[in-house]
Write a protein that holds these residues in place. Structure first.
Motif, PDB file in Angstrom:
ATOM      1  N   THR A 159      -4.548   0.650  -0.537  1.00 44.06           N
ATOM      2  CA  THR A 159      -4.353  -0.576   0.249  1.00 44.06           C
ATOM      3  C   THR A 159      -4.519  -1.744  -0.720  1.00 44.06           C
ATOM      4  N   TYR A 160      -3.591  -2.674  -0.639  1.00 38.69           N
ATOM      5  CA  TYR A 160      -3.690  -3.883  -1.467  1.00 38.69           C
ATOM      6  C   TYR A 160      -4.278  -5.026  -0.654  1.00 38.69           C
TER       7      TYR A 160
ATOM      8  N   GLU B 222     -12.821   1.110   3.594  1.00 32.41           N
ATOM      9  CA  GLU B 222     -14.234   0.764   3.332  1.00 32.41           C
ATOM     10  C   GLU B 222     -14.318  -0.151   2.099  1.00 32.41           C
ATOM     11  N   GLY B 223     -13.572   0.210   1.074  1.00 32.84           N
ATOM     12  CA  GLY B 223     -13.557  -0.593  -0.161  1.00 32.84           C
ATOM     13  C   GLY B 223     -12.962  -1.969   0.088  1.00 32.84           C
ATOM     14  N   ILE B 224     -11.890  -1.998   0.870  1.00 39.22           N
ATOM     15  CA  ILE B 224     -11.218  -3.266   1.194  1.00 39.22           C
ATOM     16  C   ILE B 224     -12.185  -4.201   1.921  1.00 39.22           C
TER      17      ILE B 224
ATOM     18  N   GLY C 240     -14.290 -12.993  -0.134  1.00 41.16           N
ATOM     19  CA  GLY C 240     -13.929 -14.260  -0.767  1.00 41.16           C
ATOM     20  C   GLY C 240     -12.445 -14.408  -1.029  1.00 41.16           C
ATOM     21  N   GLY C 241     -12.040 -15.662  -1.275  1.00 34.57           N
ATOM     22  CA  GLY C 241     -10.666 -15.954  -1.673  1.00 34.57           C
ATOM     23  C   GLY C 241      -9.653 -15.901  -0.541  1.00 34.57           C
ATOM     24  N   ALA C 242     -10.118 -15.731   0.722  1.00 33.96           N
ATOM     25  CA  ALA C 242      -9.211 -15.650   1.888  1.00 33.96           C
ATOM     26  C   ALA C 242      -8.147 -14.566   1.712  1.00 33.96           C
ATOM     27  N   LEU C 243      -8.538 -13.450   1.077  1.00 34.41           N
ATOM     28  CA  LEU C 243      -7.576 -12.354   0.891  1.00 34.41           C
ATOM     29  C   LEU C 243      -7.370 -11.619   2.216  1.00 34.41           C
ATOM     30  N   TRP C 244      -6.206 -10.991   2.359  1.00 37.52           N
ATOM     31  CA  TRP C 244      -5.902 -10.225   3.567  1.00 37.52           C
ATOM     32  C   TRP C 244      -5.143  -8.949   3.179  1.00 37.52           C
ATOM     33  N   HIS C 245      -5.009  -8.041   4.145  1.00 34.45           N
ATOM     34  CA  HIS C 245      -4.313  -6.785   3.876  1.00 34.45           C
ATOM     35  C   HIS C 245      -3.604  -6.301   5.131  1.00 34.45           C
ATOM     36  N   ARG C 246      -2.629  -5.416   4.950  1.00 35.31           N
ATOM     37  CA  ARG C 246      -1.984  -4.761   6.091  1.00 35.31           C
ATOM     38  C   ARG C 246      -2.949  -3.756   6.680  1.00 35.31           C
ATOM     39  N   LYS C 247      -2.988  -3.688   8.012  1.00 35.98           N
ATOM     40  CA  LYS C 247      -3.970  -2.827   8.681  1.00 35.98           C
ATOM     41  C   LYS C 247      -3.406  -1.435   8.985  1.00 35.98           C
ATOM     42  N   ASP C 248      -2.077  -1.289   8.835  1.00 30.61           N
ATOM     43  CA  ASP C 248      -1.479  -0.024   9.296  1.00 30.61           C
ATOM     44  C   ASP C 248      -1.022   0.894   8.166  1.00 30.61           C
ATOM     45  N   ILE C 249      -1.492   0.642   6.943  1.00 30.18           N
ATOM     46  CA  ILE C 249      -1.100   1.519   5.831  1.00 30.18           C
ATOM     47  C   ILE C 249      -1.626   2.929   6.119  1.00 30.18           C
ATOM     48  N   ALA C 250      -0.745   3.897   6.171  1.00 27.10           N
ATOM     49  CA  ALA C 250      -1.097   5.313   6.381  1.00 27.10           C
ATOM     50  C   ALA C 250      -1.790   5.563   7.724  1.00 27.10           C
TER      51      ALA C 250
ATOM     52  N   GLY D 133       0.842  -1.185   0.000  1.00 30.78           N
ATOM     53  CA  GLY D 133       0.000   0.000   0.000  1.00 30.78           C
ATOM     54  C   GLY D 133       0.875   1.231   0.000  1.00 30.78           C
ATOM     55  N   SER D 134       0.249   2.395  -0.059  1.00 31.96           N
ATOM     56  CA  SER D 134       1.023   3.634  -0.127  1.00 31.96           C
ATOM     57  C   SER D 134       0.117   4.820   0.171  1.00 31.96           C
TER      58      SER D 134
END
Ligand code: GLY
Length: 475
Positions: free
Chosen positions: A356-357, A439-441, A446-456, A251-252
């Motif tokens: 956020t990815y 909100e979008g994330i 589905g797909g068991a996707l995950w993301h970093r919670k601390d971006i920005a 993310g950035s």
């Protein structure tokens, strides 16, 4: 139809890898001055690109011959091309397509693909702006007969650096890639093993590990002018609090102005000065070679002069996704100006953006580290983007959803191995933009996707600000 007039039709070839190019395609198709048709040479059946494209072809390895053939087959409809990923740039896609088809391409010529050799990159900086280089030493296999001799020189150099070292292979993706003391190895033996895995493929640099805060600098370039874009901050490590392995970027963020919260205006001005100096002194052969985003520079701010970690001759992913959604100019006009050599400025909305990815369960070794956090029954199942798209529509430009390493199969969307989908939030502050991105994330299921919670996050940004204050006082 605008004002009752028929809009000029423009055909654009997009060489695409992931979400970065989906963001480009979105910027093209938002054009209010032109009726844009995109011709996409894509790494996979990206669902977003498939929907937007006039023609779409999958070239999994993005080899330049196949890209050129696609361009040739559609050359009467294509006005220009633009390239996101580095591999085709390094392999001379612009040189080949322009020569064979006459279609002008927006990316640097092969000889300016600076990321092709980290050694040449350091030597170029050494000539023009030596102060941006950390202390470094090039180890060339041709100069050594035995492993014992190599080990001796490596260890002598580590003595000088007090072990604070970064190991970088000359060629991208050769051997084990970049390794950092403290992150990838904590003993000399481990460092040397990493070094040798690369050294058997060619030259390796060992350079001083620099302490500081990173910024990503990008600039559009028409060959004659450099138009700096606002700085962005990339999150390279896989897990929260900058833990885990390096990734393509989780993310950035971009602030409202051109600088970042932890940087001073003077530090930003220094970046611009450095890149301009490199641009002017390197760009002597011809005035069209450095076209596109030939300077995507990873700076590290040390409290004194900034250093350059590396430069790439392409837009950053995700960093360019922080810029394109807030471009006030028509992206097609920006591209025409780049091709005509008269891009002297661009206008952006006064807004912050956060990307956020969301990534697959195996990405960055997440499943091994946090098996309890993965919903195993969802692995390999389709990903539902419909809710997120619907939400983005409701957010009216404050949220965009860009699939990356995803594939449309029998009308369902599946995540592949790399970063799956990026959501960019736009807001009046970084925090507002972050909330929109999250909100979008949340809406992607589905797909068991995950993301970093601390971006920005506030805490992360505060930490960077505090770190920079300490560094500035240290000298
Ligand atoms: N954000 C890292 C890259 O584009 O290489």
């Amino acid at each position: 139809m605008a004002n009752g007039l028929v809009m000029e039709k423009v055909g654009v070839l997009v060489v695409s890898y992931g979400a970065r190019e989906a963001a480009m395609i979105d910027a093209f198709t938002r054009s209010s001055n032109y009726n844009v048709k995109v011709y996409v040479a894509d790494k996979q059946r990206n669902p977003f690109n498939l929907e937007k494209a006039e023609k779409h072809i999958v070239i999994p390895d993005l080899n330049v011959e196949a890209i050129c053939k696609f361009a040739e087959n559609n050359k009467n409809q294509i006005d220009f091309g633009i390239v996101g990923p580095e591999k085709p740039i390094i392999n001379g896609v612009r040189d080949l397509v322009e020569k064979r088809t006459g279609i002008p391409m927006i990316c640097p010529l092969k000889r300016y693909a600076i990321e092709a050799s980290k050694v040449q990159q350091r030597l170029l900086f050494q000539k023009i702006v030596p102060e941006v280089n950390p202390r470094f030493k090039i180890f060339n296999p041709e100069n050594y007969k035995t492993q014992r001799d190599v080990r001796k020189d490596v260890y002598d150099w580590l003595d000088e650096l007090k072990n604070m070292a970064v190991v970088k292979p000359d060629k991208p993706a050769a051997g084990k890639g970049v390794g950092v003391w403290g992150d990838h190895f904590t003993t000399r033996e481990q460092l040397f093993e990493h070094f040798m895995a690369n050294f058997q493929h060619g030259a390796v640099i060992i350079e001083e590990k620099i302490e500081g805060e990173e910024s990503s600098f990008q600039a559009f370039c028409d060959g004659k002018h450099l138009v700096p874009l606002p700085d962005t901050r990339d999150y390279k490590r896989a897990f929260d609090n900058d833990k885990g392995p390096n990734t393509g970027g989780m993310g950035s963020y971009k602030d409202v102005e051109e600088t970042l919260p932890f940087m001073t205006k003077a530090e930003r001005a220094k970046e611009v000065e450095i890149v301009n100096k490199i641009f002017k002194e390197w760009n002597i052969e011809d005035k069209t070679g450095l076209r596109g985003i030939p300077f995507y520079v990873a700076f590290i701010h040390t409290g004194r002069e900034p250093k350059i970690l590396e430069n790439n001759s392409r837009p950053g992913d995700p960093e360019i996704i922080n810029i394109l959604p807030v471009l006030k100019d028509d992206f097609v006009d920006v591209c025409f100006k780049i091709l005509e050599g008269n891009l002297t400025r661009i206008e952006l909305e006064k807004a912050a953006t956060v990307v956020t990815y969301k990534v697959p369960p195996n990405y960055g070794g997440y499943m091994d580290h946090f098996p309890e956090l993965v919903n195993k029954s969802e692995i390999g199942k389709p990903v539902d983007l419909a809710k997120a798209y619907k939400l983005a529509k409701k957010f009216e430009g404050k949220m965009h959803v860009y699939p990356a390493s995803m594939e449309l199969r029998n009308n369902e969307i599946y995540a592949l191995k790399s970063r799956a989908v990026a959501v960019v939030g736009v807001g009046e502050t970084i925090e507002a933009a972050r909330q929109n991105s999250l909100e979008g994330i949340k809406a992607i299921e589905g797909g068991a996707l995950w993301h970093r919670k601390d971006i920005a996050s506030k805490q992360h940004i505060e930490k960077s600000i505090k770190h920079m204050k300490e560094l500035r006082h240290r000298w």
